[in-house]
Design a protein around this motif. Structure first.
Motif, short mmCIF file in Angstrom:
data_model
loop_
_atom_site.label_atom_id
_atom_site.label_comp_id
_atom_site.label_asym_id
_atom_site.label_seq_id
_atom_site.Cartn_x
_atom_site.Cartn_y
_atom_site.Cartn_z
N ARG A 29 1.99 -5.89 -3.77
CA ARG A 29 2.27 -5.03 -2.44
C ARG A 29 3.20 -3.67 -2.68
O ARG A 29 2.92 -2.53 -2.50
N ASP A 30 4.19 -4.09 -3.48
CA ASP A 30 5.28 -3.16 -3.78
C ASP A 30 4.57 -2.12 -4.61
O ASP A 30 4.90 -0.81 -4.30
N GLY A 31 4.06 -2.26 -5.61
CA GLY A 31 3.31 -1.22 -6.51
C GLY A 31 2.22 -0.53 -5.73
O GLY A 31 1.88 0.84 -5.91
N ILE A 32 1.64 -1.25 -4.95
CA ILE A 32 0.67 -0.45 -4.02
C ILE A 32 1.05 0.56 -2.97
O ILE A 32 0.73 1.49 -2.92
N ALA A 33 2.24 0.30 -2.51
CA ALA A 33 2.73 0.92 -1.61
C ALA A 33 3.34 2.33 -2.38
O ALA A 33 3.45 3.22 -1.56
N ARG A 34 4.01 2.20 -3.45
CA ARG A 34 4.62 3.08 -4.28
C ARG A 34 3.50 4.06 -4.82
O ARG A 34 3.71 5.21 -4.83
N ALA A 35 2.27 3.65 -5.16
CA ALA A 35 1.30 4.21 -5.56
C ALA A 35 0.81 5.24 -4.23
O ALA A 35 0.61 6.49 -4.60
N ALA A 36 0.72 4.68 -3.29
CA ALA A 36 0.27 5.46 -1.99
C ALA A 36 1.20 6.66 -1.88
O ALA A 36 0.96 7.49 -1.57
N GLU A 37 2.50 6.02 -1.81
CA GLU A 37 3.74 7.15 -1.64
C GLU A 37 3.53 8.32 -2.50
O GLU A 37 3.41 9.43 -2.13
N MET A 38 3.08 8.05 -3.95
CA MET A 38 3.09 8.86 -4.85
C MET A 38 1.99 9.82 -4.76
O MET A 38 2.03 11.12 -4.93
N VAL A 183 -7.14 0.28 0.30
CA VAL A 183 -5.97 0.17 1.11
C VAL A 183 -4.94 1.24 0.77
O VAL A 183 -4.13 1.81 1.55
N ILE A 184 -4.96 2.01 -0.49
CA ILE A 184 -4.28 2.97 -0.53
C ILE A 184 -4.42 4.11 0.31
O ILE A 184 -3.75 4.69 0.75
N CYS A 185 -5.87 4.43 0.34
CA CYS A 185 -6.42 5.31 1.44
C CYS A 185 -5.73 5.16 2.93
O CYS A 185 -5.37 5.93 3.43
N GLN A 186 -5.97 3.83 3.21
CA GLN A 186 -5.59 3.55 4.54
C GLN A 186 -4.01 3.65 4.84
O GLN A 186 -3.70 4.23 5.89
N ILE A 187 -3.19 3.29 3.76
CA ILE A 187 -1.98 3.74 3.99
C ILE A 187 -1.49 5.26 4.21
O ILE A 187 -0.74 5.57 4.70
N ILE A 188 -2.13 6.04 3.12
CA ILE A 188 -1.73 7.71 3.06
C ILE A 188 -2.47 8.07 4.34
O ILE A 188 -1.95 9.15 4.74
N GLU A 189 -3.72 7.80 4.77
CA GLU A 189 -4.24 8.47 5.71
C GLU A 189 -3.26 9.29 6.88
O GLU A 189 -3.63 10.14 7.40
N PRO A 190 -2.60 8.29 7.59
CA PRO A 190 -1.81 8.74 8.87
C PRO A 190 -0.95 9.66 8.33
O PRO A 190 -0.40 10.56 9.35
N ARG A 191 -0.36 10.03 6.97
CA ARG A 191 0.47 10.89 6.68
C ARG A 191 -0.40 12.38 6.61
O ARG A 191 0.21 13.54 6.61
N LEU A 192 -1.73 12.33 6.39
CA LEU A 192 -2.75 13.46 6.04
C LEU A 192 -3.00 14.12 7.51
O LEU A 192 -3.44 13.57 8.48
N VAL A 193 -3.11 15.52 7.66
CA VAL A 193 -3.43 16.17 8.65
C VAL A 193 -4.38 17.24 8.56
O VAL A 193 -4.54 17.48 7.20
#
Length: 193
Positions: A29-38, A183-193
């Motif tokens: 979980r932590d690594g996936i969250a960090r990858a999405a943030e990166m 899941v990475i896409c799903q985490i990032i998507e709300p940040r993208l406009v």
């Protein structure tokens, strides 16, 4: 090794093994969250996403980059994301002229810039061309994520973030990789406009 020809038994075993492999993702979980943030920081900062893999992992790289250059869930502007496994002319010319180990590394040199992100995918972690891509990305000061399988192979520890799916079956590892990428896409998507 005997092959089970009973379809119901094969299905049940596949479901059991898939559930076990997917469940192992909880530990990442932590690594996936960090990858999405990166990746999100890179794209929102004007950088680009590069991804590569062989065979089924090439298909996963294609799907993953498409989710950014086209869209994932909602309407938004496209972001620069390149699948380094595409382009038969470039891949085969590079393989012919420089060797298959350099088919991704040469593209990282051509298209990658400092602070771009490379996602290198290998279900075994033993792919020499993935190893070379990670080495080239590091030399070029790109950020790196290794999406690997089994014990990570020769690529373990080369990326800034390793996401290693344990398991023995390539198909189950690849299914988990696809899940992680979505899941990475799903985490990032709300940040993208």
């Amino acid at each position: 090794m005997a092959v089970n020809s009973d379809p119901n038994a094969v299905i049940e075993t596949a479901i059991k093994n898939a559930c076990t492999t997917i469940s192992s993702i909880r530990e990442m979980r932590d690594g996936i969250a960090r990858a999405a943030e990166m990746i999100g920081d890179c794209l929102l900062g004007g950088g680009k996403l590069l991804a590569c893999g062989n065979g089924g992992s090439a298909a996963d790289a294609a799907d993953f980059t498409t989710e950014f250059a086209c869209r994932f869930l909602g309407e938004r502007r496209p972001y620069p994301a390149l699948n380094l496994s595409m382009g038969g002319s470039l891949v085969t010319a590079t393989g012919n002229d420089y060797g298959f180990d350099d088919v991704f590394a040469r593209q990282v040199q051509a298209f990658g810039k400092e602070r771009d992100v490379l996602v290198a995918i290998s279900t075994s972690g033993k792919s020499a061309n993935i190893q070379r891509a990670l080495e080239t990305a590091k030399a070029g000061k790109l950020r790196t994520i290794g999406l690997l399988g089994r014990d990570g192979g020769i690529c373990a520890g080369m990326a800034e973030i390793d996401l290693i799916v344990p398991g023995r079956e390539t198909a189950r590892i690849q299914e988990a990789h696809k899940f992680i990428l979505h899941v990475i896409c799903q985490i990032i998507e709300p940040r993208l406009v």
